[in-house]
Every structure is written in structure tokens, then in C-alpha cells.
Design a protein around this motif. Structure first.
Motif, PDB file in Angstrom:
ATOM      1  N   PRO A 246       0.828  -1.201   0.000  1.00 35.74           N
ATOM      2  CA  PRO A 246       0.000   0.000   0.000  1.00 35.74           C
ATOM      3  C   PRO A 246       0.869   1.260   0.000  1.00 35.74           C
ATOM      4  O   PRO A 246       1.938   1.283   0.602  1.00 35.74           O
ATOM      5  CB  PRO A 246      -0.781  -0.117   1.311  1.00 35.74           C
ATOM      6  CG  PRO A 246      -0.748  -1.572   1.652  1.00 35.74           C
ATOM      7  CD  PRO A 246       0.562  -2.077   1.138  1.00 35.74           C
ATOM      8  N   VAL A 276      -7.005   5.179  -7.849  1.00 32.05           N
ATOM      9  CA  VAL A 276      -6.699   3.743  -7.756  1.00 32.05           C
ATOM     10  C   VAL A 276      -5.211   3.462  -7.520  1.00 32.05           C
ATOM     11  O   VAL A 276      -4.827   2.317  -7.323  1.00 32.05           O
ATOM     12  CB  VAL A 276      -7.139   2.974  -9.036  1.00 32.05           C
ATOM     13  CG1 VAL A 276      -8.626   3.133  -9.286  1.00 32.05           C
ATOM     14  CG2 VAL A 276      -6.329   3.410 -10.246  1.00 32.05           C
ATOM     15  N   CYS A 278      -1.230   3.825  -5.871  1.00 33.60           N
ATOM     16  CA  CYS A 278      -0.599   3.925  -4.560  1.00 33.60           C
ATOM     17  C   CYS A 278      -0.002   5.311  -4.351  1.00 33.60           C
ATOM     18  O   CYS A 278       0.363   5.666  -3.235  1.00 33.60           O
ATOM     19  CB  CYS A 278       0.475   2.859  -4.413  1.00 33.60           C
ATOM     20  SG  CYS A 278       1.583   2.763  -5.837  1.00 33.60           S
ATOM     21  N   ALA A 326     -19.168  -3.819  -1.573  1.00 31.41           N
ATOM     22  CA  ALA A 326     -18.332  -4.395  -0.508  1.00 31.41           C
ATOM     23  C   ALA A 326     -17.356  -3.351   0.016  1.00 31.41           C
ATOM     24  O   ALA A 326     -17.137  -3.234   1.230  1.00 31.41           O
ATOM     25  CB  ALA A 326     -17.592  -5.626  -1.031  1.00 31.41           C
ATOM     26  N   ILE A 327     -16.788  -2.585  -0.912  1.00 30.15           N
ATOM     27  CA  ILE A 327     -15.846  -1.537  -0.491  1.00 30.15           C
ATOM     28  C   ILE A 327     -16.581  -0.464   0.311  1.00 30.15           C
ATOM     29  O   ILE A 327     -16.108   0.008   1.345  1.00 30.15           O
ATOM     30  CB  ILE A 327     -15.156  -0.932  -1.733  1.00 30.15           C
ATOM     31  CG1 ILE A 327     -14.208  -1.971  -2.349  1.00 30.15           C
ATOM     32  CG2 ILE A 327     -14.400   0.344  -1.373  1.00 30.15           C
ATOM     33  CD1 ILE A 327     -13.656  -1.574  -3.703  1.00 30.15           C
ATOM     34  N   PHE A 330     -17.293  -1.628   3.800  1.00 29.47           N
ATOM     35  CA  PHE A 330     -16.055  -1.595   4.567  1.00 29.47           C
ATOM     36  C   PHE A 330     -15.753  -0.163   5.013  1.00 29.47           C
ATOM     37  O   PHE A 330     -15.429   0.097   6.176  1.00 29.47           O
ATOM     38  CB  PHE A 330     -14.925  -2.144   3.687  1.00 29.47           C
ATOM     39  CG  PHE A 330     -13.583  -2.184   4.358  1.00 29.47           C
ATOM     40  CD1 PHE A 330     -13.243  -3.225   5.201  1.00 29.47           C
ATOM     41  CD2 PHE A 330     -12.649  -1.174   4.137  1.00 29.47           C
ATOM     42  CE1 PHE A 330     -12.007  -3.265   5.816  1.00 29.47           C
ATOM     43  CE2 PHE A 330     -11.418  -1.206   4.748  1.00 29.47           C
ATOM     44  CZ  PHE A 330     -11.089  -2.253   5.591  1.00 29.47           C
ATOM     45  N   LYS A 334     -15.561   1.383   8.831  1.00 33.84           N
ATOM     46  CA  LYS A 334     -14.298   1.922   9.341  1.00 33.84           C
ATOM     47  C   LYS A 334     -14.417   3.403   9.693  1.00 33.84           C
ATOM     48  O   LYS A 334     -13.695   3.895  10.552  1.00 33.84           O
ATOM     49  CB  LYS A 334     -13.194   1.736   8.293  1.00 33.84           C
ATOM     50  CG  LYS A 334     -12.741   0.288   8.137  1.00 33.84           C
ATOM     51  CD  LYS A 334     -11.945  -0.146   9.357  1.00 33.84           C
ATOM     52  CE  LYS A 334     -11.430  -1.571   9.178  1.00 33.84           C
ATOM     53  NZ  LYS A 334     -10.721  -2.047  10.366  1.00 33.84           N
ATOM     54  N   ILE A 375      -5.883   3.935   6.267  1.00 27.74           N
ATOM     55  CA  ILE A 375      -6.731   3.089   5.407  1.00 27.74           C
ATOM     56  C   ILE A 375      -6.716   3.614   3.973  1.00 27.74           C
ATOM     57  O   ILE A 375      -7.233   4.695   3.687  1.00 27.74           O
ATOM     58  CB  ILE A 375      -8.171   3.044   5.949  1.00 27.74           C
ATOM     59  CG1 ILE A 375      -8.181   2.367   7.323  1.00 27.74           C
ATOM     60  CG2 ILE A 375      -9.083   2.288   4.969  1.00 27.74           C
ATOM     61  CD1 ILE A 375      -9.531   2.325   7.986  1.00 27.74           C
ATOM     62  N   GLU A 376      -6.129   2.842   3.097  1.00 27.33           N
ATOM     63  CA  GLU A 376      -6.043   3.212   1.685  1.00 27.33           C
ATOM     64  C   GLU A 376      -7.023   2.354   0.901  1.00 27.33           C
ATOM     65  O   GLU A 376      -6.987   1.133   0.980  1.00 27.33           O
ATOM     66  CB  GLU A 376      -4.618   2.932   1.190  1.00 27.33           C
ATOM     67  CG  GLU A 376      -4.418   3.203  -0.281  1.00 27.33           C
ATOM     68  CD  GLU A 376      -3.048   2.747  -0.762  1.00 27.33           C
ATOM     69  OE1 GLU A 376      -2.650   1.596  -0.461  1.00 27.33           O
ATOM     70  OE2 GLU A 376      -2.361   3.525  -1.423  1.00 27.33           O
ATOM     71  N   LEU A 377      -7.900   2.986   0.158  1.00 26.02           N
ATOM     72  CA  LEU A 377      -8.882   2.244  -0.637  1.00 26.02           C
ATOM     73  C   LEU A 377      -8.771   2.663  -2.105  1.00 26.02           C
ATOM     74  O   LEU A 377      -8.297   3.761  -2.397  1.00 26.02           O
ATOM     75  CB  LEU A 377     -10.292   2.500  -0.085  1.00 26.02           C
ATOM     76  CG  LEU A 377     -10.549   1.857   1.296  1.00 26.02           C
ATOM     77  CD1 LEU A 377     -11.868   2.327   1.883  1.00 26.02           C
ATOM     78  CD2 LEU A 377     -10.509   0.335   1.211  1.00 26.02           C
ATOM     79  N   PRO A 378      -9.197   1.795  -3.019  1.00 22.23           N
ATOM     80  CA  PRO A 378      -8.963   2.048  -4.448  1.00 22.23           C
ATOM     81  C   PRO A 378      -9.955   3.008  -5.085  1.00 22.23           C
ATOM     82  O   PRO A 378     -10.573   2.698  -6.100  1.00 22.23           O
ATOM     83  CB  PRO A 378      -9.070   0.643  -5.061  1.00 22.23           C
ATOM     84  CG  PRO A 378     -10.030  -0.059  -4.167  1.00 22.23           C
ATOM     85  CD  PRO A 378      -9.807   0.479  -2.790  1.00 22.23           C
TER      86      PRO A 378
ATOM     87  N   VAL B 356     -12.955  -7.656   1.628  1.00 22.74           N
ATOM     88  CA  VAL B 356     -12.277  -6.462   1.122  1.00 22.74           C
ATOM     89  C   VAL B 356     -10.860  -6.434   1.682  1.00 22.74           C
ATOM     90  O   VAL B 356     -10.651  -6.530   2.886  1.00 22.74           O
ATOM     91  CB  VAL B 356     -13.028  -5.199   1.555  1.00 22.74           C
ATOM     92  CG1 VAL B 356     -12.235  -3.953   1.184  1.00 22.74           C
ATOM     93  CG2 VAL B 356     -14.391  -5.167   0.911  1.00 22.74           C
ATOM     94  N   GLU B 358      -7.568  -4.217   2.109  1.00 25.05           N
ATOM     95  CA  GLU B 358      -7.151  -2.823   2.024  1.00 25.05           C
ATOM     96  C   GLU B 358      -6.007  -2.663   1.044  1.00 25.05           C
ATOM     97  O   GLU B 358      -5.233  -3.567   0.815  1.00 25.05           O
ATOM     98  CB  GLU B 358      -6.698  -2.354   3.404  1.00 25.05           C
ATOM     99  CG  GLU B 358      -7.860  -1.966   4.281  1.00 25.05           C
ATOM    100  CD  GLU B 358      -7.346  -1.407   5.582  1.00 25.05           C
ATOM    101  OE1 GLU B 358      -6.601  -0.427   5.547  1.00 25.05           O
ATOM    102  OE2 GLU B 358      -7.688  -1.983   6.621  1.00 25.05           O
ATOM    103  N   GLY B 359      -5.892  -1.457   0.533  1.00 24.66           N
ATOM    104  CA  GLY B 359      -4.825  -1.169  -0.410  1.00 24.66           C
ATOM    105  C   GLY B 359      -5.380  -1.163  -1.818  1.00 24.66           C
ATOM    106  O   GLY B 359      -6.541  -1.476  -2.052  1.00 24.66           O
ATOM    107  N   VAL B 360      -4.541  -0.797  -2.753  1.00 24.93           N
ATOM    108  CA  VAL B 360      -5.027  -0.593  -4.106  1.00 24.93           C
ATOM    109  C   VAL B 360      -4.699  -1.740  -5.047  1.00 24.93           C
ATOM    110  O   VAL B 360      -5.116  -1.731  -6.193  1.00 24.93           O
ATOM    111  CB  VAL B 360      -4.480   0.723  -4.696  1.00 24.93           C
ATOM    112  CG1 VAL B 360      -4.995   1.894  -3.911  1.00 24.93           C
ATOM    113  CG2 VAL B 360      -2.972   0.717  -4.740  1.00 24.93           C
TER     114      VAL B 360
END
Lengths: 457, 361
Positions: A246, A276, A278, A326-327, A330, A334, A375-378, B356, B358-360
């Protein structure tokens, strides 16, 4: 099998291989787009042995072949697809906006053109490329490969990372790529182009596999590169496999800096690339009240339209509805306890065809070390938190890129000295800034090469 | 009736009734069945008319985990039965099940399975290198005797599948790999020094042999047939072996179960694209493929869980639900066979829950 689907064969050491076992690659609505051959472990073992037995092209030949490959990649019809059709397909299956796909493919082409320069930027100043150089008559370090075979477990979130392993080819490694099953098109096209440009079938291979055979690719290589989450980083840290985890890229707005002057850069860092990558900003820290900044970011991000990924004006990434939900679930779990400025009720906007846009989310945290800050999400999902010099560099750790709008030399010294911050951008530079010849997460050459002293008569 | 000549076709229902008379008569039956006869709720001697009625029997395989081995031997064999050995099933899910192999059944099995090997073109009078479990497992011993039956010497390298599975379940993949290399090292000595005509091993061992250039070359030069057993092999791998890795050797598979006291070779003549089909030694072995939830037989071409019956003078073991999944296929054309054949054997598939991450990436 179903007609009309693109067929993606494995590219093995004896040419393309159409396996009986295939997986269907679908677009963001779930519609089938391609059939990808999946090779068994035995095929992988034999391919890796073939790479090991092969020889590499000489330096000039291989960097020239790389350049040719870039042109073929960009200009020719490969596997029945024009470049534009290929880019459209990538956008449709990965959900990455077409504009981002185009920027990424441009970066891949640039990487092939500049491979000699870019790959060799990592060479220590005391070393030369070749033992034949004059310097070795008086004794000199020569930069040499640590091994012969390099394996890549590619990611499917974005085509951009395929510009990285090109450097390994430039350094003389033979390369095996395991494509993502979500987006196998980019490595398939690139490796097809490399072969058409002069690389041998035993010098660069594409090995789509299921999970069982995936480790075999790394086992058969001297060095490897894998993309994944924290678990992947933990698994491979300190081994001959380089994990790319990440990014958790961050931005810091210290006291005395007017964030309004940098709002474009901040918003861009969050949303460019559809969020999307990093190198997208995950967290923004500000010395002062985070609320006005969070609000301003939210207002800007709220204006971005929801469009299908192939639309020229698309900015946001698209996913199948189920995955997007789903994302979202989540995120909502969080984010409990934080102040939402955008996306507090959810981030999914369905496009009505089975796909959904992940809309931006902006949340304000009340302390810099809140759990959410990591928390890193796409998708464009940012956490805005207060920070003061008393908090120190702690909250800035574990960043692939840190953009700091600061000229405080003591702080800059500290940021550069911090081992878990990979890149430090000072002033008005977005976190996604990158170009050939500068390292993404240290030079790949640092990992793949070493120096040896040579002295001769 | 129970020892019908193998070139004849018995009436299956008459055969079954004869078997039940043997196993459920106080003078000839085993203590195991005689003790349970009263609890069945029906009389096996009068209420079972044919193979279709076998489903009335409970699946008693679990009782084989703790029954005395002696109690499994039919009394009709007298006080000194010719016992080849006592063998156990996998033992990977709880305690192992135990079964007794009598010489009389082994003789029938070897005659039948040897004829299958002839149909595959596996040469007689050659030595076998058998990389398979011995110890409490049946396969190693049976193949050793089969080799002797066909006029060769058997060289054996023992495999301990329970130990391997324990290592893997504990996450000790590196130890499992080291154990497999230890097996390969032992195989190497035999390949280097002995005349090996047939190699029998598992797909993972075969892959490791293929990976070692020197051993792959020896196999290519010496081995006429490769018999793989124990786990599945996908069609692409099979194709690579046949076309690129060991093109000179005849590659074929086997599938068996301790609970039916035997094994079947894959149907000869299958193409590279056919699934691996196994035809049982009928009517001693009868296969069925059922829906795991309803236990109803699935349609041809559909997948389900394998149910096996064994009916011979040595043993009666109906309705044994195997852990394996298979595709139900009809028996071979022009050959009399009771029940179905099975194809594409695979263990129960387990699916990971998607969560899910985490991360890309």
C-alpha cells in the motif's frame, strides 16, 4: 467456446500456448470480454527453466529492441486490437478511466524509449556499465546483475506499473510476468510487442496461472516483484522478492501555509488516476483546523461527474456493483466516529448496467494517529487530520510519497531521514508526480544489481 | 457364483444374493455383519433382491475405525484364512478406517487389473518403480504383487501421505517440499542403476522428477509407461507430459479406494481432451455419483459425490460415501458394466470468502 471473445494465450518459451483451462475476463458490468489461458505448474516450471538457460541480448541491442517494442505497442495491431481498442478494453475491464489508461500507456511507451537512461540512473557513481570500459584498466567497479531471471506478479488496478519491469529487461534480466486476471491485456500486448521487436521467446514470457502455480514463478526466478497488501509486504520483506504494498501517500500542510493556494494540487493528488494508485493521497495532515480544508476538498470532489470508464471525461474508477458495495460497506464501518464531509452515506453510484462508480469520500479525523489515517482504498478516499509539530514525524511514516508544503529545513531533514517515507516532494507538487529516471520506491536497479571491482592489464 | 470366471458375465442380482447369503449366514459370514444383521430393520437374505436395493443398507464405513480387524473376516474362510494384510484408509480426517485384504480377492483383482494394463499396452516382464504409500496403506503392497504377477521386479520408495498432509495443514510447506525432494533423491538412485520399465508415482512427484534434467532424461530413455495416482492432474499438464516432457512413455492414471479393496486404471484410448474416466471392476465394485445434499444420483455429465459398493466373497461394504467428487459418465460402450463410471476425480472444492482487502492492488 464463446465466439466474439478476445483470446489471450499464454506466451511461453516455445510461443503462444492456448490452454484447455481458461478464465473469462469480464468488464465492469460482468459481461465477458476475453478468455485467458491459465497454464499449469508444469508449464511454469519449464518456462522458468527455459528463461534460465537463455542468454540476454547485448545492452545496446536490448535497449534498441525495447524502443522498437514501445512503438509496436503503440502503433500496430496486436492480437487483433488496435492501440485505441486495447485502451478502451483496459478501461472497460479495469474500470480505470480511459484518460488515466492513456496516461499510463504513454508512461509505458516512455519507459521503453528511455529504458537505457532510466534503468542505469541507479548505477553507483563509482561503477561503469561494462568491464571493457577504460576505467577498469586502473581498477573500477562494474555494475553487474545479481541474477538472470526476474519474475513479476503484476497488479490489475492500473496499467502503469508495467513500465517498471521494463527496466529489468534493460538491465539484461530475462523476465516472466504473471498477469492479473482482472487486466491481463497490458502485459500481453507489451510482451507481444517485445517479442515482435526482437526479444526471444525464451527471454520474456507471460504466464497466466491460478494461485497454485503462482509461487512457482517466483521459485523459478532469481529475483521477483509482487504487488499486494500488508500481508504480502510482511511475507516478502527482506527476501529476494520485492513487495510493492500500500502507498498510503500523504500531504502535510504546516502552520503559516495557506492551503487555498494548494487546493488544486491537494484535490488532484487525491482524485487523479481515479484514486486507484498507490501514489494517490490517502491522508492530508494540517497544522490547524482541518474542517475548512476538508470541506473545500469535499466541495471540489463532489463536482466530479459519474461516468462509464470509457468516457473521455471520466475521472472516477468503476467497478462491478457487488465489489463496489463491498468496499462501501467496509468504508462505512471503518469511518464510524469520524466527521464525514463527503460520502458519509455511501460512495456507490450505480450506472444501471451492473457497474458502479466509486464516488469520493472525505472524512475528518480528530487526531493524526487515528486508525483510519492508514486506510487506503482504491478510489478517492481521503482522511483529513490535524497535525502539529509536537506530533512529530510519527503520523507521516509509512508513506510512498509525502508532499509537504514546507521549507522548514529541520523538518525536511527529518522526513528524508525517515526510512518508511519513500519519496519526499516539497512544495506544490502532487503526490502522483513521477517520470522516468526517478525512483518510484527506490530504483529497481538497487535491488537487481551489484557492483564488482575489476582491474585488468 | 461369487467366483465367476472373469470372462463370463454373471447375473448381477443372483450374484448379489449369493454374496449376501455368504456374508449373512452364521456359518460363513463375518462377526462384523452377523452382529449388525439384527439392527438393519430388514432381512438381507429375503428383502434385498438386487443392486438397486443396496441403498437400504446404512453406510457403516465409519465403524471400520474401531472394529477388530479379525471380525471383518468371513468365517467361511475357516480358522486360517489367507490374509495378505490389514490396511487403512487415508486417516487424514480423523481416525483411519481398517480393512482386511484376503488372498482370494487379491488374485481376482490382479487378474482383472493386469488385463486392463495389457489393454493400455503396458509391457509385461518389466520392472516397476513404485513411488507410493506402503505401511498401513494398501496401494504399495498391491502394486508390488501386481508387478510380480506380470513378471517384473518391484522397486519401492515409500511415501507417507499422512505426514505430508500434516506438514501442509500446519503451514510447513518448506518441510513438505524437503520431504518430496528426499523421495526424489531415492528415486534417482533407482533410475540411475536399475532397469525401470514402468514408473508409478503421484503428480507432484512426477513434476519434481520432470524438473530435474538428469532424471527426466533417464525416464525418457528407460520408462515405457508412467502410471500416476493419488491426486488429480489437469488436462494441460497431461498434454505437456505426453507431447513435450515424456513423449515416448505411455501416460495413464489410476483411481482406487481402500474401501473397495482396489483400483481401476483409466479407460484406454482416451484423447488429450477427454476427461480421465475410470471403469470399475463390475460387479465387485459399483460406482454411483450423488448430489451431496439429497443423495440422489446426478445426471450423466453432472458432478457429485462418489458412492462405492464392494461386493465379493472377501468383503461386503455397500454405500460408502467417498470424499471425492466426480463427473458421472456411462460405462464403456460394448462392455457389460453394472452402475456408472466416474471421471475427473477431485477433492471437495473449498471456496475462500471474498473480503475487502485494504490497499489498491
Amino acid at each position: 467456446m464463446s465466439s466474439g471473445l478476445i483470446t489471450l494465450d499464454a506466451l511461453g518459451p516455445a510461443g503462444p500456448f492456448r490452454a484447455r483451462k481458461r478464465t473469462t475476463v469480464t468488464d465492469v458490468t460482468g459481461a465477458p470480454v476475453a478468455e485467458l489461458s491459465l497454464v499449469p505448474k508444469l508449464f511454469v516450471t519449464r518456462a522458468m527453466t527455459a528463461l534460465r538457460k537463455a542468454s540476454s541480448l547485448p545492452l545496446t541491442e536490448r535497449t534498441e529492441a525495447l524502443e522498437r517494442a514501445g512503438r509496436i505497442f503503440a502503433e500496430e495491431i496486436i492480437d487483433g486490437l488496435s492501440f485505441a481498442e486495447y485502451e478502451h478494453t483496459v478501461a472497460r475491464v479495469s474500470g480505470v478511466p480511459i484518460g488515466v489508461v492513456r496516461a499510463a500507456t504513454a508512461a509505458i511507451i516512455e519507459a521503453t524509449e528511455q529504458s537505457r537512461y532510466a534503468a542505469f540512473q541507479a548505477r553507483p557513481v563509482g561503477a561503469v556499465d561494462d568491464w571493457r570500459a577504460e576505467e577498469t584498466r586502473n581498477g573500477s567497479a562494474v555494475w553487474t546483475r545479481r541474477g538472470d531471471v526476474f519474475a513479476v506478479h503484476a497488479a490489475g488496478n492500473h496499467p502503469g506499473p508495467h513500465s517498471l519491469w521494463v527496466e529489468a529487461l534493460a538491465l539484461g534480466y530475462r523476465v516472466a510476468v504473471r498477469p492479473s486476471r482482472r487486466e491481463p491485456f497490458t502485459p500481453h500486448r507489451l510482451i507481444s510487442a517485445l517479442r515482435a521487436a526482437g526479444f526471444g521467446e525464451d527471454q520474456v514470457v507471460l504466464l497466466p496461472t491460478d494461485y497454485e502455480a503462482a509461487d512457482e514463478i517466483l521459485r523459478g526466478a532469481d529475483y521477483g516483484l509482487v504487488y499486494g497488501g500488508d500481508d504480502v509486504v510482511r511475507k516478502y520483506a527482506g527476501t529476494r522478492v520485492l513487495p510493492q504494498g500500500p502507498g498510503r501517500s500523504k500531504m502535510l500542510v504546516p502552520a503559516g501555509v495557506d492551503w487555498r493556494e494548494h487546493l488544486d494540487t491537494i484535490v488532484d493528488s487525491i482524485s487523479h488516476q481515479g484514486g486507484v494508485a498507490c501514489i494517490n493521497a490517502t491522508t492530508v495532515l494540517i497544522d490547524g483546523d482541518p474542517a475548512p480544508l476538508a470541506q473545500a476538498i469535499a466541495e471540489r470532489l463532489a463536482l466530479i461527474p459519474s461516468l462509464p470508464p470509457e468516457d473521455d471525461k471520466a475521472v472516477l474508477a468503476v467497478q462491478p456493483v457487488e465489489g463496489a458495495r463491498a468496499i462501501e460497506k467496509f468504508l462505512l464501518a471503518k469511518a464510524a466516529g469520524t466527521t464525514a464531509h463527503l460520502g458519509g452515506d455511501g460512495v456507490v453510484e450505480e450506472l444501471g448496467d451492473g457497474s458502479a462508480v466509486l464516488r469520493p469520500a472525505v472524512h475528518q479525523l480528530d487526531r493524526p494517529d487515528a486508525e483510519q489515517a492508514g486506510i487506503e482504498l482504491p478510489f478517492p478516499c481521503v482522511w483529513v487530520a490535524p497535525w502539529s509539530p509536537a506530533d512529530g514525524v510519527g503520523p507521516l511514516r509509512n508513506s510512498l510519497v509525502l508532499t509537504a508544503f514546507t521549507d522548514d529545513e529541520a523538518l525536511i531533514d527529518e522526513l528524508l531521514a525517515e526510512p518508511t517515507i519513500s519519496n519526499v516532494y516539497l512544495g506544490d507538487h502532487p503526490t502522483y508526480w513521477i517520470r522516468p529516471g526517478v525512483p518510484h520506491d527506490a530504483y529497481l536497479g538497487e535491488f537487481l544489481m551489484r557492483t564488482k571491482t575489476v582491474i585488468r592489464d | 457364483m461369487l467366483e465367476f470366471p472373469l470372462d463370463t458375465q454373471p447375473d448381477p442380482d443372483a450374484f448379489l444374493r449369493a454374496a449376501l447369503r455368504w456374508h449373512f449366514s452364521p456359518e460363513t459370514g463375518s462377526p462384523f455383519w452377523l452382529e449388525r444383521a439384527g439392527t438393519l430393520g430388514f432381512d438381507p437374505l429375503t428383502d434385498i433382491h438386487g443392486f438397486a436395493d443396496l441403498s437400504r443398507f446404512p453406510n457403516l464405513a465409519n465403524e471400520l475405525r474401531d472394529v477388530r480387524a479379525e471380525d471383518l473376516i468371513p468365517r467361511g474362510y475357516g480358522p486360517h484364512p489367507e490374509v495378505v494384510g490389514v490396511y487403512e484408509s487415508g486417516g487424514t480426517t480423523g481416525a483411519p478406517k481398517r480393512i482386511v485384504l484376503l488372498q482370494e480377492w487379491l488374485d481376482r483383482l490382479l487378474t482383472w487389473s493386469s488385463a486392463q494394463l495389457d489393454r493400455h499396452g503396458v509391457p509385461q516382464n518389466v520392472n516397476w518403480l513404485v513411488v507410493a504409500p506402503t505401511g498401513p496403506h494398501m496401494v504399495g503392497d498391491v502394486i508390488k504383487r501386481q508387478t510380480a504377477f506380470r513378471g517384473g521386479l518391484a522397486f519401492t520408495v515409500d511415501l507417507d501421505p499422512r505426514w505430508v498432509k500434516k506438514l501442509i495443514s500446519e503451514g510447513r510447506a518448506a518441510d513438505a517440499g524437503a520431504y518430496a525432494e528426499h523421495i526424489v533423491d531415492q528415486v534417482a538412485f533407482l533410475l540411475q542403476t536399475q532397469d525401470i520399465g514402468v514408473l508409478m508415482c503421484t503428480p507432484p512427484i512426477l513434476e519434481r522428477l520432470a524438473r530435474r534434467d538428469d532424471l527426466a532424461k533417464l525416464i525418457h530413455e528407460k520408462v515405457k509407461a508412467i502410471n500416476w495416482v493419488g491426486t488429480q492432474m489437469d488436462a494441460d499438464t497431461r498434454y505437456l507430459y505426453r507431447t513435450e516432457v515424456f513423449p515416448k512413455a505411455h501416460l495413464y492414471s489410476g483411481y482406487g479406494s481402500t474401501m473397495i479393496l482396489g483400483n481401476a486404471s483409466e479407460r484406454p484410448g482416451l484423447s488429450d481432451d477427454d476427461p480421465c474416466i475410470y471403469d470399475p471392476f463390475s460387479p465387485h465394485m459399483v460406482f454411483d455419483v450423488v448430489d451431496p445434499k439429497t443423495h440422489e444420483t446426478v445426471g450423466y455429465g453432472e458432478r457429485g459425490q462418489v458412492v462405492m459398493h464392494h461386493v465379493s466373497k472377501s468383503l461386503f461394504m455397500p454405500n460408502n460415501l467417498e470424499r471425492d467428487y466426480a463427473t458421472r459418465v456411462p460405462g464403456p460402450k460394448g462392455v457389460w458394466q453394472l452402475g456408472d463410471s466416474v471421471a475427473d476425480i477431485a477433492p471437495v472444492q473449498e471456496f475462500d470468502n471474498e473480503t475487502v482487502i485494504e490497499g489498491v492492488y
